[in-house]
Design a protein around this motif. Sequence first.
Motif, PDB file in Angstrom:
ATOM      1  N   MET A  56       0.839  -1.196   0.000  1.00 49.96           N
ATOM      2  CA  MET A  56       0.000   0.000   0.000  1.00 49.96           C
ATOM      3  C   MET A  56       0.878   1.252   0.000  1.00 49.96           C
ATOM      4  O   MET A  56       1.911   1.293   0.670  1.00 49.96           O
ATOM      5  N   VAL A  57       0.454   2.285  -0.754  1.00 52.13           N
ATOM      6  CA  VAL A  57       1.181   3.553  -0.826  1.00 52.13           C
ATOM      7  C   VAL A  57       0.302   4.662  -0.269  1.00 52.13           C
ATOM      8  O   VAL A  57      -0.904   4.515  -0.125  1.00 52.13           O
ATOM      9  N   PHE A 102      -0.657  -1.283  -6.640  1.00 47.59           N
ATOM     10  CA  PHE A 102      -0.559  -1.128  -5.191  1.00 47.59           C
ATOM     11  C   PHE A 102      -1.903  -0.677  -4.613  1.00 47.59           C
ATOM     12  O   PHE A 102      -2.720  -0.047  -5.292  1.00 47.59           O
ATOM     13  N   GLY A 103      -2.111  -0.992  -3.336  1.00 46.17           N
ATOM     14  CA  GLY A 103      -3.221  -0.421  -2.595  1.00 46.17           C
ATOM     15  C   GLY A 103      -2.850   0.948  -2.065  1.00 46.17           C
ATOM     16  O   GLY A 103      -1.762   1.477  -2.345  1.00 46.17           O
ATOM     17  N   ILE A 104      -3.726   1.535  -1.272  1.00 43.58           N
ATOM     18  CA  ILE A 104      -3.530   2.907  -0.795  1.00 43.58           C
ATOM     19  C   ILE A 104      -3.886   3.004   0.680  1.00 43.58           C
ATOM     20  O   ILE A 104      -4.889   2.447   1.127  1.00 43.58           O
ATOM     21  N   TYR A 105      -3.047   3.712   1.450  1.00 40.77           N
ATOM     22  CA  TYR A 105      -3.424   4.081   2.805  1.00 40.77           C
ATOM     23  C   TYR A 105      -3.531   5.597   2.872  1.00 40.77           C
ATOM     24  O   TYR A 105      -2.611   6.329   2.597  1.00 40.77           O
ATOM     25  N   TRP A 106      -4.729   6.059   3.152  1.00 39.00           N
ATOM     26  CA  TRP A 106      -5.003   7.493   3.281  1.00 39.00           C
ATOM     27  C   TRP A 106      -5.098   7.798   4.767  1.00 39.00           C
ATOM     28  O   TRP A 106      -6.026   7.355   5.436  1.00 39.00           O
ATOM     29  N   ASP A 107      -4.168   8.571   5.278  1.00 33.19           N
ATOM     30  CA  ASP A 107      -4.096   8.800   6.719  1.00 33.19           C
ATOM     31  C   ASP A 107      -4.824  10.052   7.178  1.00 33.19           C
ATOM     32  O   ASP A 107      -4.518  10.595   8.246  1.00 33.19           O
ATOM     33  N   SER A 108      -5.793  10.492   6.393  1.00 29.36           N
ATOM     34  CA  SER A 108      -6.586  11.669   6.803  1.00 29.36           C
ATOM     35  C   SER A 108      -8.039  11.524   6.360  1.00 29.36           C
ATOM     36  O   SER A 108      -8.612  12.425   5.747  1.00 29.36           O
ATOM     37  N   TRP A 109      -8.664  10.409   6.700  1.00 30.33           N
ATOM     38  CA  TRP A 109     -10.063  10.190   6.330  1.00 30.33           C
ATOM     39  C   TRP A 109     -10.946  11.272   6.947  1.00 30.33           C
ATOM     40  O   TRP A 109     -10.740  11.688   8.094  1.00 30.33           O
TER      41      TRP A 109
END
Length: 544
Positions: free
Chosen positions: A267-268, A279-286
Motif C-alpha cells: 500500500m502507498v 498497489f493499494g492505498i493508505y489514506w491517513d486523513s479520512w
Amino acid sequence: MQIRHLLCPLLGALICAACGDGQRPATYSAKSDGQNVHVSMAEYEPALRNPLKGFREYFMIGTDTRRPEYPYPYGSLIKEYMPWNMLENVASDGVEKIVAYSNHRWEGVEEQNVKVIPRVFIVWLEPWHGGWAKDPDNPDDLNGWHWPSDLPGETGPYKQIPGSVGAYVESQDSLTVIQGGYFDPSFPDRVRKLVRKLGEAWDNDPRVAYVEMGIIGEWGEHHDPDLSTVFPPHDEPKHVAGRTWIPGMEKVLGDAFSEAFHNKKVMVRYAYEFKEYDFGIYWDSWAQPQEIDRGYHAMRARGDYWRTQPVGGEITWNWGDLGKYPGFEEVVADDTTRRIVIEQIRNLHCNHLGGITWADFNDPQFARNAAELQKAMGYRFVLSKASYPCRIDPGQAFQLEFEVQNTGSSPFYYDWPVEVALLDVQTREKVWGTVLDNVQISQWMPGDDWDMDLEAYRTPAETVRIESHPSLDASIPTGRYILALGILDPGCGRPTVRFANTNYYNGGYHPLGYVGVGIQEQQPALDPKDFDDLQGDTSLNYKH
C-alpha cells in the motif's frame, strides 16, 4: 467445481424456497425432501471481529501498554512502525536481523488472531516540525531519527517557525538543497537492497496482513519530502528538487516493492502517485476536508483498483477541521462526521481504518458508533442457502451447494481456502475435512456506488453460488455427523474467518445440519439454541 454469480439466484429444486423474493431468511432451518437437505441461514446482525479487516490498532512499542481486554472488540489488525536502523543498521546486515526484530515486535499476535501491517520509516518528526530525539533508555522508542549508521543523515535549510510546528526557509536559502539522508547519492541503492530483504522476511510471513511502503518522509507518509510535484509542498509555495521532493524515487520504490512482494499486498500513501504499479492505498486523513483532493477525490479517480488492492488508513483528529475534537470517540460521535466517514468507506471500498487505539470501548455510545463503522469496513460474507444429500457414502463424491453475498465494502484480498467438514455430534470436533477446489473468496465482491439516502449500494453485491463435489474419505465410519463450512487461515490450517451468520460453533465452523454417513439422515435440523455467539468467541488463533 462450478461457481456462478447471480443477482437473482435461482437454484431450482435443490434449494428451498424459505427465503423467497430475494429476502434473507430470518431464522435458521434445515429440511429434508427425502433426498437432499435444504438449509436456510440467518444473518448475524451485529458487527463482528474478523481477520484482515475493520478497525486497525497502533501502539508505540515500549511506551503504550496494551490493555487487559486486548484484543479489542474489533481489533484484528495492528500497524507496526518499523525503524530502518533497527531492521538494518549497516548495509551488511542480513535478513535475519529483520526477522529477529519482527519477532521481538510482533510477539504473541498469532495467539490473538491479529495480523500486522508493517511500515518502515526513518523520521518520526523533523526538528523544524517540533520533533524530538528518541529516548535513549527505551530502545523501542519510535521518536527521533532512525538513519542507518553508515548512511549520512540529512542537513538542510529548514527552520522551525517560533511558537509553531510550521517550517520556513531564509530567503538566501531559497534554492539550497538538503545534503545527505534521502538525497545522498547512495540512498536509492540502499533502498533497493533493504526492500529486497524486507520481501525475504515478510512476503511469506503469516503474521503480515499488508505492507505499507513508507520509508520516505515523516512517519513514512511520502511527504516532507514528497515523491512528486503533483501537489505543492507542505512548507513552501513551490517545489525545489533535492529539497521538497526526490526526483526518481517514486520509480525506485515502485520497482523495488513490486519485485520484493509477490504474496503480500503493498500500500502507498497517495493515489496520484505509483499509477503505473499495482498497489493499494493508505489514506491517513479520512474525513479531513483539507485532504479531500489529495485523498478522497484522487482515490476515486483511480477506478476499480480496490478490487485487487486494499484501501486503508486512519482518521486523524489532531489537525484540520477534525482538530476541534479531543479524540476519536468525539469524531465518530458527531453524526455528520460519522456519516461522511461511512460514505467514504463505502465509496472507496475501505478495508481497514486506524485511530481507535486509545478509545474507550466501555462507553456505550462509542461502542454503538464503532459497531456501525466496523460493520461497514472490509468484507462481510453472509450465507443464505445451502443444500447437500441426506446421505453421503465413504469413498464417494457428494454434491454441496451454497450461496454467499459480500455485504461489506471491500473484497477479502487473499484466496484463503474454504473447507467442508464433518464434526462429531457430541464434541463438535472435526472428524474429517477437505478444501473445496477452485473457490476464490477474493472474487466475492461487494456492491458499488453508495447511496447515502438509501444506505445501500446502487449496484448491489452479487450473490455467489458455489457448487462443489467433494469426495468423502473411505475411512470415515458409518454414523451421524454435523456438516459444516469454514474459511481456513493458511498459517495454521484452522478456520479463523467467520461468515456473518447465526449458525456458528466456537472454533470457527458454521454448521449446516446433520448428515448421515452410510445411513439416511431423517432429521437434519440443528437446534439454534446450541449455536454460539460469533463476537463472544475469542478462542480463534493461527498459532501452530
